[in-house]
Design a protein around this motif. Structure first.
Motif, mmCIF file in Angstrom:
data_model
loop_
_atom_site.group_PDB
_atom_site.id
_atom_site.type_symbol
_atom_site.label_atom_id
_atom_site.label_comp_id
_atom_site.label_asym_id
_atom_site.label_seq_id
_atom_site.Cartn_x
_atom_site.Cartn_y
_atom_site.Cartn_z
ATOM 1 N N SER A 80 38.712 45.125 52.102
ATOM 2 C CA SER A 80 39.353 45.450 50.829
ATOM 3 C C SER A 80 40.391 46.552 50.947
ATOM 4 O O SER A 80 41.443 46.498 50.306
ATOM 5 C CB SER A 80 38.285 45.876 49.804
ATOM 6 O OG SER A 80 37.366 44.834 49.595
ATOM 7 N N ARG A 251 46.331 47.437 36.148
ATOM 8 C CA ARG A 251 44.950 47.732 36.535
ATOM 9 C C ARG A 251 44.291 48.644 35.504
ATOM 10 O O ARG A 251 43.143 48.422 35.100
ATOM 11 C CB ARG A 251 44.934 48.393 37.910
ATOM 12 C CG ARG A 251 43.533 48.642 38.465
ATOM 13 C CD ARG A 251 43.587 49.228 39.869
ATOM 14 N NE ARG A 251 44.222 48.286 40.783
ATOM 15 C CZ ARG A 251 45.432 48.463 41.327
ATOM 16 N NH1 ARG A 251 46.134 49.568 41.057
ATOM 17 N NH2 ARG A 251 45.944 47.579 42.149
ATOM 18 N N ALA A 303 38.126 42.277 40.138
ATOM 19 C CA ALA A 303 39.183 41.742 40.996
ATOM 20 C C ALA A 303 40.355 42.705 41.089
ATOM 21 O O ALA A 303 40.987 42.832 42.138
ATOM 22 C CB ALA A 303 39.657 40.389 40.460
ATOM 23 N N ALA A 304 40.642 43.401 39.992
ATOM 24 C CA ALA A 304 41.768 44.334 39.979
ATOM 25 C C ALA A 304 41.497 45.579 40.806
ATOM 26 O O ALA A 304 42.424 46.213 41.305
ATOM 27 C CB ALA A 304 42.096 44.741 38.539
ATOM 28 N N GLY A 307 38.971 43.456 44.663
ATOM 29 C CA GLY A 307 39.183 42.151 45.268
ATOM 30 C C GLY A 307 38.199 41.139 44.740
ATOM 31 O O GLY A 307 37.208 41.452 44.097
ATOM 32 N N SER A 308 38.432 39.880 45.030
ATOM 33 C CA SER A 308 37.677 38.794 44.428
ATOM 34 C C SER A 308 36.306 38.488 45.020
ATOM 35 O O SER A 308 35.461 37.986 44.305
ATOM 36 C CB SER A 308 38.513 37.514 44.443
ATOM 37 O OG SER A 308 38.807 37.129 45.761
ATOM 38 N N THR A 341 38.853 36.632 37.149
ATOM 39 C CA THR A 341 39.187 37.024 38.518
ATOM 40 C C THR A 341 40.628 36.674 38.855
ATOM 41 O O THR A 341 41.358 37.470 39.457
ATOM 42 C CB THR A 341 38.238 36.332 39.523
ATOM 43 O OG1 THR A 341 36.902 36.787 39.293
ATOM 44 C CG2 THR A 341 38.623 36.638 40.961
ATOM 45 N N ARG A 342 41.065 35.496 38.465
ATOM 46 C CA ARG A 342 42.446 35.091 38.731
ATOM 47 C C ARG A 342 43.429 36.028 38.038
ATOM 48 O O ARG A 342 44.453 36.400 38.608
ATOM 49 C CB ARG A 342 42.674 33.648 38.264
ATOM 50 C CG ARG A 342 42.026 32.616 39.132
ATOM 51 C CD ARG A 342 42.709 32.496 40.505
ATOM 52 N NE ARG A 342 44.072 32.015 40.381
ATOM 53 C CZ ARG A 342 45.147 32.699 40.739
ATOM 54 N NH1 ARG A 342 45.031 33.928 41.239
ATOM 55 N NH2 ARG A 342 46.353 32.181 40.611
ATOM 56 N N GLU A 345 43.518 39.395 39.918
ATOM 57 C CA GLU A 345 44.266 39.259 41.171
ATOM 58 C C GLU A 345 45.764 39.197 40.904
ATOM 59 O O GLU A 345 46.557 39.912 41.516
ATOM 60 C CB GLU A 345 43.825 37.997 41.922
ATOM 61 C CG GLU A 345 42.405 38.045 42.455
ATOM 62 C CD GLU A 345 41.950 36.702 42.998
ATOM 63 O OE1 GLU A 345 41.018 36.693 43.809
ATOM 64 O OE2 GLU A 345 42.511 35.669 42.594
ATOM 65 N N THR A 348 47.570 42.480 39.680
ATOM 66 C CA THR A 348 47.550 43.717 40.469
ATOM 67 C C THR A 348 47.862 43.547 41.951
ATOM 68 O O THR A 348 47.997 44.542 42.664
ATOM 69 C CB THR A 348 46.163 44.391 40.361
ATOM 70 O OG1 THR A 348 45.152 43.500 40.850
ATOM 71 C CG2 THR A 348 45.849 44.751 38.913
ATOM 72 N N THR A 349 47.983 42.325 42.445
ATOM 73 C CA THR A 349 48.175 42.122 43.886
ATOM 74 C C THR A 349 49.584 42.458 44.347
ATOM 75 O O THR A 349 49.793 42.996 45.426
ATOM 76 C CB THR A 349 47.821 40.678 44.287
ATOM 77 O OG1 THR A 349 46.456 40.426 43.943
ATOM 78 C CG2 THR A 349 48.005 40.472 45.780
ATOM 79 N N TYR A 415 48.457 31.088 35.540
ATOM 80 C CA TYR A 415 47.925 31.205 36.891
ATOM 81 C C TYR A 415 48.686 30.383 37.929
ATOM 82 O O TYR A 415 48.281 30.334 39.094
ATOM 83 C CB TYR A 415 46.448 30.808 36.893
ATOM 84 C CG TYR A 415 45.638 31.565 35.894
ATOM 85 C CD1 TYR A 415 45.534 32.952 35.955
ATOM 86 C CD2 TYR A 415 44.979 30.912 34.854
ATOM 87 C CE1 TYR A 415 44.800 33.663 35.014
ATOM 88 C CE2 TYR A 415 44.220 31.602 33.913
ATOM 89 C CZ TYR A 415 44.137 32.981 33.999
ATOM 90 O OH TYR A 415 43.409 33.679 33.084
#
Length: 416
Positions: A80, A251, A303-304, A307-308, A341-342, A345, A348-349, A415
């Motif tokens: 992570s 986030r 997730a933010a 991680g997932s 979760t999607r 992600e 914030t990814t 998404y």
């Protein structure tokens, strides 16, 4: 003067040589942490046995952790936070730790590999050896650096209790035992470590916006999740346009939203937040249901921030727990977990993904844009019924259902 110049050149060459030897082109370890509900169940039992609310300051306690669980947690953290992996081998009185951290692209190599063996003492472990890449670090130097780091933390008024808690670490084949002394100041100091001051300031801004939104005269008793998200992401956009980091702003919005939707105060993670203004309590729904919004926001926040992998299994673990006598296992709750979760992600990814999410919410998103249709999915299945229809987690029937959930989420515009 010439001697000083030569000394600087020698030191510079030594540092360059150390860097060159430390960085390698191939990883020492590889692997992705795979959490299962059984791992979460064991972690929950460890936390339950060591609940800080039942601990007295100054009392010594012992935690025993299996090599499998320890290796999984350390590997997860490496995955992570360092884009790497790790491997831990526990032996009688010894522990070997190997880890790989991925570096930014550079001409020397992409990986920082660490290989160390530590031996048990009457207090904290000492190094048997330490290799950073091809660079051997003398054991006495590694021990000095470890002790120096601990002393610096102990001297820090903010982190002293956290640094001084562990009194002894011992190992046997496949087991780690940690003896620690509880300190009542520890919880707040650990929270301070988890949430830096700058992040606290950012969270406070969204908390204040939430207070405004929920405290308006004539506000409805309930809010739709998409409406709440639109208003918080509106602030995220404003702060981004004023020079803020879009991923960090998103986030913070997601974390504040998750704590509010689930009826928790931010004081649970930030001691100072206990004194912040508090938003008016409202029921927040998704698809007309409060449990969907709770599942969605918890998974989005996990997730933010982490991680997932962890957020996936926590959602799954709750559903398995429900099947043992609670509300029952529900695939539509799993859908809410996965959709959340999607979002976490995507938001914030990367900066591109973060700004895309901001634009989408500012343009106005319906509930059906963030959560797929789930009315036809099986729910409220007790354990016997779940086993009869799906066998077990990972069975072909179960995988077919989860693949269908992923397909429904993937076609939603947000998404894609």
């Amino acid at each position: 003067m010439r001697t000083i110049l030569i000394l600087f050149i020698v030191i510079g060459l030594a540092l360059l040589s150390a860097i060159y030897l430390s960085i390698e082109k191939q990883p020492l370890t590889t692997g992705i942490a795979q959490f299962t509900p059984a791992h979460i169940d064991r972690a929950k039992n460890i936390l339950s046995r060591n609940d800080p609310r039942r601990m007295k300051s100054g009392v010594l306690r012992t935690i025993t952790i299996s090599q499998e669980d320890l290796d999984l947690v350390v590997n997860y953290l490496a995955n992570s936070y360092g884009k790497g992996s790790s491997n831990i081998d526990l032996q009688q009185g010894m522990a070997r730790v190997r880890a790989t951290l991925e570096l930014s692209p550079n001409p020397i190599g992409r990986y920082l590999n660490i290989d160390a063996k530590l031996r048990e003492t009457k207090a904290l472990p000492r190094f048997e050896y330490l290799h950073i890449g091809k660079l051997p670090v003398p054991a006495f130097v590694a021990d000095w650096l470890l002790q120096f780091g601990i002393k610096q933390l102990q001297a820090n008024k903010d982190y002293g209790a956290a640094a001084d808690i562990i009194k002894n670490v011992s190992t046997s084949d496949d087991m780690l035992r940690i003896v620690f002394e509880w300190n009542d100041a520890l919880p707040n100091q650990l929270k301070a470590l988890l949430v830096p001051p700058k992040e606290q300031e950012r969270l406070k801004a969204y908390q204040e916006r939430l207070v405004e939104l929920t405290g308006k005269p004539g506000s409805k008793r309930s809010l739709r999740l998409n409406e709440l998200m639109r208003m918080l992401f509106e602030l995220a956009t404003q702060r981004t346009n004023n020079g803020g980091d879009p991923a960090a702003e998103n986030r913070a919005a997601i974390i504040v939203m998750a704590f509010y939707v689930n009826g928790k105060g931010l004081g649970a993670i930030i001691p100072a937040a206990i004194q912040w203004p508090k938003p008016t309590s409202r029921i927040v729904t998704l698809g007309g249901r409060g449990d969907f919004s709770q599942h969605f926001t918890i998974s989005a926040a996990l997730a933010a921030t982490a991680g997932s992998p962890l957020s996936d299994v926590i959602g799954l673990y709750k559903e398995i727990t429900d099947s043992h006598g609670g509300s029952g296992f529900s695939f539509n709750d799993i859908a809410a977990d996965r959709a959340g979760t999607r979002l976490g992600e995507l938001a914030t990814t990367s900066n591109n993904g973060a700004q895309k999410v901001q634009r989408q919410f500012n343009a106005g998103l319906r509930e059906s844009d963030i959560m797929p249709e789930v009315k036809d999915l099986p729910e409220f299945m007790q354990e016997i019924e779940f086993k009869r229809r799906y066998g077990s987690i990972g069975s072909p029937a179960y995988i077919k259902m989860t693949n269908e959930i992923e397909r429904r989420i993937a076609v939603l515009p947000l998404y894609r």
